[in-house]
Write a protein that holds these residues in place. Structure first.
Motif, short mmCIF file in Angstrom:
data_model
loop_
_atom_site.label_atom_id
_atom_site.label_comp_id
_atom_site.label_asym_id
_atom_site.label_seq_id
_atom_site.Cartn_x
_atom_site.Cartn_y
_atom_site.Cartn_z
N PHE A 189 0.83 -1.20 0.00
CA PHE A 189 0.00 0.00 0.00
C PHE A 189 0.86 1.25 0.00
N SER A 190 0.50 2.20 -0.85
CA SER A 190 1.05 3.56 -0.78
C SER A 190 -0.11 4.53 -0.97
N LYS A 191 0.17 5.80 -1.09
CA LYS A 191 -0.89 6.80 -1.18
C LYS A 191 -1.79 6.57 -2.39
N LYS A 192 -1.22 6.10 -3.50
CA LYS A 192 -2.02 5.96 -4.72
C LYS A 192 -2.01 4.54 -5.29
N HIS A 193 -1.43 3.61 -4.59
CA HIS A 193 -1.28 2.28 -5.17
C HIS A 193 -1.52 1.21 -4.10
N TYR A 194 -2.46 0.31 -4.37
CA TYR A 194 -2.76 -0.81 -3.46
C TYR A 194 -2.76 -2.11 -4.25
N ARG A 195 -2.07 -3.13 -3.71
CA ARG A 195 -2.07 -4.46 -4.33
C ARG A 195 -2.40 -5.51 -3.27
N TYR A 196 -3.14 -6.51 -3.73
CA TYR A 196 -3.47 -7.66 -2.88
C TYR A 196 -3.30 -8.91 -3.73
N TYR A 197 -2.52 -9.88 -3.23
CA TYR A 197 -2.37 -11.13 -3.97
C TYR A 197 -2.25 -12.31 -3.02
N VAL A 198 -2.51 -13.50 -3.55
CA VAL A 198 -2.63 -14.71 -2.72
C VAL A 198 -1.84 -15.86 -3.33
N TYR A 199 -1.19 -16.64 -2.46
CA TYR A 199 -0.56 -17.90 -2.86
C TYR A 199 -1.09 -19.02 -1.98
N TRP A 200 -1.54 -20.09 -2.63
CA TRP A 200 -2.10 -21.25 -1.93
C TRP A 200 -1.04 -22.34 -1.84
N CYS A 201 -0.72 -22.77 -0.61
CA CYS A 201 0.23 -23.87 -0.37
C CYS A 201 1.42 -23.83 -1.33
N PRO A 202 2.23 -22.78 -1.32
CA PRO A 202 3.29 -22.65 -2.32
C PRO A 202 4.31 -23.79 -2.30
N ASN A 203 4.55 -24.38 -1.13
CA ASN A 203 5.52 -25.49 -1.09
C ASN A 203 5.10 -26.69 -1.92
N GLU A 204 3.79 -26.79 -2.19
CA GLU A 204 3.30 -27.89 -3.03
C GLU A 204 3.80 -27.74 -4.47
N PHE A 205 4.20 -26.53 -4.84
CA PHE A 205 4.60 -26.26 -6.23
C PHE A 205 6.05 -25.77 -6.32
N LYS A 206 6.82 -26.03 -5.28
CA LYS A 206 8.20 -25.57 -5.23
C LYS A 206 9.00 -26.10 -6.42
N GLY A 207 9.75 -25.20 -7.05
CA GLY A 207 10.60 -25.57 -8.17
C GLY A 207 9.89 -25.58 -9.51
N ARG A 208 8.60 -25.29 -9.53
CA ARG A 208 7.85 -25.34 -10.79
C ARG A 208 7.60 -23.95 -11.38
N ASN A 209 7.83 -22.91 -10.60
CA ASN A 209 7.57 -21.56 -11.08
C ASN A 209 8.44 -20.58 -10.28
N LYS A 210 9.07 -19.64 -10.96
CA LYS A 210 9.99 -18.72 -10.28
C LYS A 210 9.29 -17.81 -9.27
N PHE A 211 8.04 -17.45 -9.56
CA PHE A 211 7.32 -16.58 -8.63
C PHE A 211 6.93 -17.33 -7.36
N ILE A 212 6.57 -18.60 -7.51
CA ILE A 212 6.26 -19.41 -6.33
C ILE A 212 7.51 -19.60 -5.48
N ASP A 213 8.63 -19.86 -6.12
CA ASP A 213 9.89 -19.98 -5.37
C ASP A 213 10.23 -18.67 -4.66
N GLN A 214 9.84 -17.55 -5.27
CA GLN A 214 10.11 -16.24 -4.67
C GLN A 214 9.27 -16.03 -3.42
N ILE A 215 7.98 -16.38 -3.47
CA ILE A 215 7.15 -16.21 -2.28
C ILE A 215 7.58 -17.16 -1.17
N ILE A 216 8.03 -18.34 -1.53
CA ILE A 216 8.56 -19.28 -0.52
C ILE A 216 9.77 -18.66 0.17
#
Length: 223
Positions: A179-206
């Motif tokens: 959150f900032s004065k003009k920008h808000y983001r909301y995002y979700v990851y479900w059980c990321p360890n279940e998909f470890k190594g399959r996607n760079k963004f999932i590895d990043q949230i892990i």
């Protein structure tokens, strides 16, 4: 907001000079400030929440935040805030949320432990704070804040945008609000360890979640 960003950069550089003369750290802080500036300085107010994420719990999370005395982040304000929800996915079970931010040339941060429950037949989910603690000194908060930015917490896509084969039903949801004065983001990851190594963004949230577990000493049921 430009004044806030400028003050943020000055404070980070001062903190770095006082606690460390490492040039690599100096470059990291400059890069973190650059990324933060790009996130904050949008021409028009941006609210980034995917339709599926609204359906799967955005409004519920807003209600929980209000009940545990966290401010609503999807409305304009002068703070820069990152909020990470560790959702155990159950009732009467401990759940966690970390909030860290910057305002008026100062960092702030707190870690909440809470539980959710249904008090009656209305099926309206309620939340109760079990504990709250501050998470560090100004220098420690600065380091955590910078590291989260450098790990791309501001810009990670939501899991549903990664394509078919990612996501699920039962299990832990890890939700991020920025959150900032003009920008808000909301995002979700479900059980990321279940998909470890399959996607760079999932590895990043892990990596982000494991970093916070270590720094903040979070003992959740990693999923």
């Amino acid at each position: 907001m430009k004044a806030v960003i400028k003050a943020f950069k000055i404070l980070m550089l001062f903190s770095l000079f006082f606690f460390s003369c490492n040039r690599n750290e100096n470059r990291k802080i400059e890069e973190a400030a650059k990324r933060l500036n790009e996130f904050c300085n949008v021409r028009e107010t941006k609210l980034e929440v995917s339709p599926k994420d609204i359906f799967t719990g955005f409004d519920t999370l807003k209600g929980i935040a209000k009940q545990i005395n966290l401010c609503s982040l999807d409305k304009p304000g002068d703070s820069i805030i990152i909020r990470v929800w560790f959702d155990t996915g159950g009732l009467q079970i401990k759940q966690f949320v970390l909030e860290i931010g910057y305002q008026n040339q100062s960092y702030f941060g707190a870690f909440y432990e809470f539980k959710t429950y249904y008090p009656d037949s209305s099926r309206k989910k309620m939340a109760k704070v079990l504990s709250k603690r501050d998470i560090g000194t100004q220098s420690q908060l600065s380091q955590i804040f910078n590291n989260l930015i450098m790990m791309d917490i501001l810009t990670l896509p939501t899991m549903e945008d990664l394509g078919p084969g990612f996501g699920g039903g039962d299990g832990n949801n890890y939700c991020v609000e920025v959150f900032s004065k003009k920008h808000y983001r909301y995002y979700v990851y479900w059980c990321p360890n279940e998909f470890k190594g399959r996607n760079k963004f999932i590895d990043q949230i892990i990596m982000i979640l494991n970093y916070l577990r270590k720094e903040i000493k979070i003992q959740d049921e990693a999923c």
